[in-house]
Design an enzyme around this catalytic site. Sequence first.
Site, mmCIF file in Angstrom:
data_model
loop_
_atom_site.group_PDB
_atom_site.id
_atom_site.type_symbol
_atom_site.label_atom_id
_atom_site.label_comp_id
_atom_site.label_asym_id
_atom_site.label_seq_id
_atom_site.Cartn_x
_atom_site.Cartn_y
_atom_site.Cartn_z
ATOM 1 N N ARG A 105 3.389 -12.507 -6.807
ATOM 2 C CA ARG A 105 1.943 -12.703 -6.760
ATOM 3 C C ARG A 105 1.387 -13.402 -7.992
ATOM 4 O O ARG A 105 0.443 -14.185 -7.897
ATOM 5 C CB ARG A 105 1.245 -11.348 -6.594
ATOM 6 C CG ARG A 105 1.598 -10.633 -5.305
ATOM 7 C CD ARG A 105 1.115 -11.394 -4.074
ATOM 8 N NE ARG A 105 1.434 -10.650 -2.869
ATOM 9 C CZ ARG A 105 2.506 -10.874 -2.122
ATOM 10 N NH1 ARG A 105 3.357 -11.845 -2.462
ATOM 11 N NH2 ARG A 105 2.741 -10.155 -1.036
ATOM 12 N N CYS A 142 -2.172 -1.651 4.674
ATOM 13 C CA CYS A 142 -2.442 -3.005 5.186
ATOM 14 C C CYS A 142 -1.202 -3.414 5.969
ATOM 15 O O CYS A 142 -0.797 -2.686 6.875
ATOM 16 C CB CYS A 142 -2.788 -3.965 4.051
ATOM 17 S SG CYS A 142 -1.617 -3.979 2.681
ATOM 18 N N SER A 143 -0.600 -4.535 5.646
ATOM 19 C CA SER A 143 0.630 -4.920 6.344
ATOM 20 C C SER A 143 1.847 -4.301 5.668
ATOM 21 O O SER A 143 2.526 -3.447 6.223
ATOM 22 C CB SER A 143 0.746 -6.450 6.401
ATOM 23 O OG SER A 143 -0.319 -7.003 7.155
ATOM 24 N N ASN A 161 -6.120 -11.817 3.857
ATOM 25 C CA ASN A 161 -4.768 -11.723 3.303
ATOM 26 C C ASN A 161 -4.618 -12.533 2.015
ATOM 27 O O ASN A 161 -5.561 -13.156 1.520
ATOM 28 C CB ASN A 161 -3.728 -12.167 4.344
ATOM 29 C CG ASN A 161 -3.984 -13.600 4.816
ATOM 30 O OD1 ASN A 161 -4.574 -14.402 4.105
ATOM 31 N ND2 ASN A 161 -3.542 -13.906 6.027
ATOM 32 N N GLY A 173 1.609 -2.841 2.559
ATOM 33 C CA GLY A 173 1.179 -1.702 1.767
ATOM 34 C C GLY A 173 1.320 -1.882 0.271
ATOM 35 O O GLY A 173 1.381 -0.876 -0.458
ATOM 36 N N GLY A 204 1.152 -7.024 15.784
ATOM 37 C CA GLY A 204 1.933 -6.364 16.824
ATOM 38 C C GLY A 204 2.986 -7.272 17.422
ATOM 39 O O GLY A 204 4.025 -6.799 17.883
#
Length: 833
Positions: free
Chosen positions: A486, A440-441, A354, A443, A330
Amino acid sequence: MTALRPLPGRSRSLRCSSEKMEGYGSWDMLDWTKLDSASFSSSYSNLDCLLESERILFEACGVILINTNEAGTLLLSNFRIMFLSEGTRKLVPLGTIPFLAIEKFNKLALKVQSNKYHNDENAPNRLLQVTGKDMRIVVYGFRPGTKQRRAVVDALLRSNKPERVWDLYAFTCGPSKFGNANPKEILLNEYFRLLGKSSQQASMNMIDDGSFTLSNELWRITNLNSNYDLCQSYPFALMVPKSISDEDLIQASTFRARCRLPVISWCHPGSGAVIARSSQPLVGLMMNIRSSCDEKLVASFCTQLAGHKGARRKLYIVDARPKKNALANGAMGGGSESSSNYFKSEIVFLGIDNIHTMRESFSRLRDYLDMHGTTSSDGTSSFLRHGASTWGGGNLSSMSASVSLLGDSNWLSHIQSILAGVAWIAARVAMESASVLVHCSDGWDRTTQLTSLACLLLDPYYRTFSGFQALVEKDWLAFGHPFSDRVGMPNVSESGNFELPIQSSSARSFPSSPVQQLSGSAIAQSSSSSYGPNNYSPIFLQWLDCVSQLMRMYPSAFEFSPTFLVDFMDCLLSCRFGNFLCNSEKERQQCGISETCGCLWAYLADLRSSSATSHVHCNPLYDPSRYDGPLLPPAAALAPTLWPQFHLRWACPVEPNATETEDQCRAMAVKYSEMKKEKEEAERKVDELSSAVESLSEELVTERDISRIARESAKRATKECAVISRALQSLGCKVKFTKNGDCTVEVEDGAQKCSHSISQKPSEDNTTDVSESISSVTEQNVCEALCPLRTREGMCRRPDAGCAQIGSQFLGLKTNFEAFEKLSIQEGYFAAE
């Protein structure tokens, strides 16, 4: 003098003139000064192991593979490092690794010699450690007094950092025979299947004219992102609720991170429940920012329950992150939803860490396996290292502490967290007919893991070869999992440039690889990596690990085997094919990947085509009729173990006994298939014999009918002959029949006597029919036909004879039985002789 040099060409043949090095039990006992580098020199252009368009660039002779204490030749091609054994001149799999499957490599040197090297002046104190993304740690030893290692490192740097992206092997090789299917067509065909429109087949014409926007009563396909203007990391086609307009979709995208708005990944064909995905909402630090369009879009997933008038299904919003991480986001504008703002919703946090935590966990697992494997990267058994100090010096209580290092890596704990979350999602959809929104963050990491695994559990189609391809193409490739970042591949950008940054070393308390602890004296001189430290993470490998855990729990539910997953991952890491290059569908389209590179799926399918179901990629236990519905593993079954075919293949190559069991089952399956074919062949022969018997039976019946008719004809002919004979005798003629069927007619007129013979004619069925011979005169007077006094002109030589006088009475007589019946010639008319 260095033994590393570029090879002039590929025209010379391979010469195997090198001598076998006999008497060298281990690498530390080699007399390095006696190795003649010239004896290793040869051309390797005709090696059978070379791939298409692969060429050898450099060779380093007299190199030692420390892991196995094996001497040989190190070759560098335009695709990989190859290590050829000096004894067999064959590739050593452990020492052969593609360049892009290398995570990092380090130059190591022994600062202080250990006891076993203390008296050896030529000990290999020049080491090169290569750490792979596939769990292996390989160490090469180079001859002292040469510059082999420096030359190899320079060659590795050049190979890992080509000046142009088109110099990568995937582009050099081209599509060849493994041509790519259009990924857009694959995605659309999967959308059509989910919408119940499987009769439709996607085509480029359909994509070009935008006619792919099909729909059913609940969902539709939109072309709003056809130019990737809505979201650059989403596919060109999206499946969304039919009740939501494109204008609402555009507004909703502004409320989600990276514009990854909620869209449908999978829908249940019966209940109408969906699995949707997105990125985190941008609710801000105070968690008070809202979007009416986003809330409307999410609420549209709560469609009406089948069989419940007016009742709407429940919606679960699954946040894959730990709750504290979601709240911390946030501060950067992100965050998580509030259930009070979304219709019939419940927020659930799964607590999955994460990408950075996963990267560290993977590294610890790899180091643990290398340290405690059968043979480690320093060439020493884990049971003998440091006087068995790694096993507590014989103290059993200390041994458990060493084994607990596996738990310290937390890899299996992370796997369990993912599996638990997936099982929970699948149960909500299958048992409650609820819809689930996962994010998630961004996505594209944890979200992709969860949605694709949930689809794998719920839909048996995804557990087949074709379905697995469709699943990976849809949830991983089309929805923008950043594979280049990744997996540590070259980052192909629009300009065609990329960089492979050097890894920054970080201090950590976990024990390092044993080769770095060699007598406490091995120090890393330099370290180079093929990935950015903040982006690399084994997310996709972790997902395949989860798939292997499900395959262990349900060994008969999957058409493919764990070996297929291993080969699939190896192909991905090697970058031999172009399917997984770039970070999104948009980037792959801009680079023309599908047109210029080979296809991984086509390659794997080609491997299977030669052996059909007996191939190692096929699961011999697969039983689709048994698992034709969702898989809902209970919580007690979610206890993961190491994936032996992947995790243990380098550190403990003898231990993965599951492969042997699979081979035995596969051999039994082949035998069963052969017996089944033999049975089918025998049944076919039985059917042929049955048909032949039936045919013969029919022929026998026909022959019997023919025989009966022949007997009747014979009786009839006998009666005809008797009647005709009597009729002719009444005219003054004598008729005699011989045994061969010939008929002789004698006519007497006073003192004169003449005779005329009539031969029987065989019928078409080779039987003699008396009536045919006699009926040949059907159109003539009996007298004219039989009288020997008849002239050629048809005149009678003796018109005054008695027979000529009465001949007109029989004019036109048909010489068959029916005609004589009509004349009412009865047998009693003639007097017996």
